[in-house]
Design an enzyme around this catalytic site. Structure first.
Site, PDB file in Angstrom:
ATOM      1  N   LYS A 159      77.811  69.125  98.018  1.00 13.41           N
ATOM      2  CA  LYS A 159      77.052  70.425  98.969  1.00 13.41           C
ATOM      3  C   LYS A 159      75.886  70.634  98.689  1.00 13.41           C
ATOM      4  CE  LYS A 159      82.014  71.833 100.483  1.00 13.41           C
ATOM      5  NZ  LYS A 159      82.823  71.292  99.498  1.00 13.41           N
ATOM      6  N   TYR A 184      85.199  72.784 106.608  1.00 16.61           N
ATOM      7  CA  TYR A 184      86.646  73.058 106.729  1.00 16.61           C
ATOM      8  C   TYR A 184      86.680  74.014 107.894  1.00 16.61           C
ATOM      9  CZ  TYR A 184      85.976  71.836 101.706  1.00 16.61           C
ATOM     10  OH  TYR A 184      85.545  71.029 100.755  1.00 16.61           O
ATOM     11  N   ASN A 192      86.867  85.039  92.143  1.00 15.14           N
ATOM     12  CA  ASN A 192      86.539  84.103  93.163  1.00 15.14           C
ATOM     13  C   ASN A 192      87.906  83.290  93.447  1.00 15.14           C
ATOM     14  OD1 ASN A 192      84.826  82.268  94.401  1.00 15.14           O
ATOM     15  ND2 ASN A 192      86.000  80.796  93.299  1.00 15.14           N
ATOM     16  N   GLU A 193      88.302  83.345  94.664  1.00 13.46           N
ATOM     17  CA  GLU A 193      89.463  82.536  95.472  1.00 13.46           C
ATOM     18  C   GLU A 193      90.498  82.644  94.657  1.00 13.46           C
ATOM     19  OE1 GLU A 193      88.343  78.514  96.675  1.00 13.46           O
ATOM     20  OE2 GLU A 193      86.604  79.525  98.039  1.00 13.46           O
TER      21      GLU A 193
END
Length: 464
Positions: free
Chosen positions: A336, A236, A173-174
């Site tokens: 979120k 974003y 992930n990322e």
């Protein structure tokens, strides 16, 4: 005493097998294995068995048992208010129930494997699971890291590979581009290439996936069988409608394999409200609930229109702890979630997805917690999967509206009287009447420019 292992292959024949078919019919068999010693001692294990085929068609979506679908998924962090990770089975059951009641059919366990109980619940509920190894942000080029990486992947696969709900293994992930990669000759992709190979050899039956936030990293993004993107237009980057252009680019670059959206989302406090909602600062204090719902509507419309997107996973199902964050209503929380950290309050966006995803009758007035109003005429938006919704204010009919393709029934200008107003939405679904109502108090001219109003729950104390 020398320990011996023995493999005993057994062929099973099932006549007219019933497939495990996600939420439509999560049909489960059980496999019971018993070992008995000569002196009568026994050991026994029962494992789930679901019969299903899965693949990805790059142009048409996720393929389950030969039929295409677009996975309607959420991501989940397991911590909750007052408990951290120390959850009870009842807590886990509540999480999966909230996910299933919303109509989701997919779950990503970001960024670590879940408990056996969660996978059992997903097997029974019919959620399609992306189970993930804990490779986040950086990959170290050391023997210790590589050994630990294999160990964690092997444990995840060996412990959980009998769960039919698990359809893919997430391997990263990322992963950022480490500064030392260029200066010290570190080939960070090499470890992930090896990990992907290891996972495929350990379990040849499942696809591998990765979540990336760097579309330009072609070498990284081509390592797993399928790549997915963490993309936050409207929070974003650009406005929520720029999800469309993002998807076009992702699909163009990976046309031969299809893509998924592994994360998208927006922060929201149930005690902050704004009409009309303006895009807030992600790192600021002000995170109105209305913006989250609005941005999810637009994001999801873009996703829904592209069958090449084989699945999407909302970030996040629940608010969760994030020590470095000082934004929104509470420090140390990522807000979120579609549901609050204590699991007590589904936010407006939760009901947007429920109206669009669940067959259960839904009638829900948005901005219900926008308790004090300063504008005499306000918009009213209802999420509903009914064909028509009736609205009344203080017992007087305002009129009917048909929900649009995103299940939104809207009355742009509804008059309020000074004092308390009761807003009521009613719809008939399947011959039964469903009603929702809330109360708004009009305090005219209290504050705000014409055509703009804000409300903050008095219990929220600003910390910065």
């Amino acid at each position: 005493e020398e320990k011996k292992s023995l493999e005993v292959p057994v062929m099973l024949a099932i006549s007219n097998p019933v497939p495990w078919n996600a939420t439509k019919n999560p049909y489960l068999y059980q496999v019971k294995v018993s070992i008995r010693t000569e002196d009568g001692q026994t050991d026994e294990m029962v494992q789930p068995l679901g019969l299903r085929t899965v693949s990805v068609d790059p142009g048409r979506g996720f393929v389950l048992n030969g039929k295409t679908m677009q996975i309607k998924g959420v991501s989940r962090h397991q911590d909750r208010k007052g408990k951290g990770w120390a959850l009870s089975p009842e807590d886990e059951e509540q999480d999966i129930r909230l996910i299933a009641d919303m109509g989701a059919d997919g779950l990503r366990t970001g960024h670590y494997p879940a408990s056996t109980n969660i996978y059992n619940l997903c097997d029974r509920t019919g959620l399609i699971v992306w189970s993930e190894v804990s490779n986040v942000n950086l990959v170290r080029d050391t023997p210790e890291f590589r050994e630990n990486n294999r160990f964690q992947a092997r444990e995840m696969i060996y412990q959980h590979w009998n769960h039919p709900s698990i359809c893919m293994w997430g391997i990263f992930n990322e992963i950022g581009h480490q500064p030392e990669a260029s200066t010290k000759g570190v080939d960070m992709e090499a470890e992930l290439i090896e990990l992907n190979k290891f996972v495929k050899e350990t379990d040849p039956t499942r696809m591998t996936v990765g979540a990336t936030n760097q579309p330009g990293r072609k070498k990284l993004n081509n390592i797993p069988d399928h790549i997915a993107f963490n993309s936050y237009p409207g929070w974003y980057g650009g406005g929520p409608e720029t999800m469309k252009g993002n998807l076009n680019g992702f699909i163009r670059d990976h046309a031969s394999r299809g893509i998924a959206i592994s994360e998208y989302g927006h922060g929201a406090s149930i005690g902050m409200h704004e009409n009309p909602p303006k895009r807030p600062s992600p790192t600021g204090f002000w995170h109105p609930e209305e913006w989250q719902a609005h941005a999810h509507e637009i994001n999801y419309k873009c996703i829904k229109e592209r069958p090449e997107v084989w699945g999407s996973f909302v970030w996040n199902m629940f608010d969760f702890g994030s020590a470095a964050r000082f934004e929104g209503e509470n420090p140390g929380i990522n807000d979120k979630g579609l549901v609050t950290y204590d699991r007590k309050t589904p936010k407006d966006a939760y009901f947007f997805y429920k109206a669009n995803w669940s067959p259960k009758p839904t009638v829900y007035i948005t901005s219900r917690r926008f308790a004090e109003r300063t504008e005499k005429t306000v918009p009213v938006k209802v999420y509903s999967n009914a064909s028509s919704v009736k609205l009344s204010v203080n017992g007087k009919a305002v009129g009917s509206a048909r929900p649009d393709e995103l299940k939104r029934a809207v009355w742009p200008e509804v008059a309020l009287k000074p004092g308390v107003n009761t807003i009521t939405a009613t719809a008939t679904i399947g011959g039964k009447t469903y009603t929702d109502s809330c109360k708004w108090t009009l305090k005219p001219g209290k504050e705000g420019e014409k055509g703009s109003e804000r409300y903050q729950d008095p219990s929220i104390k600003k910390y910065k």
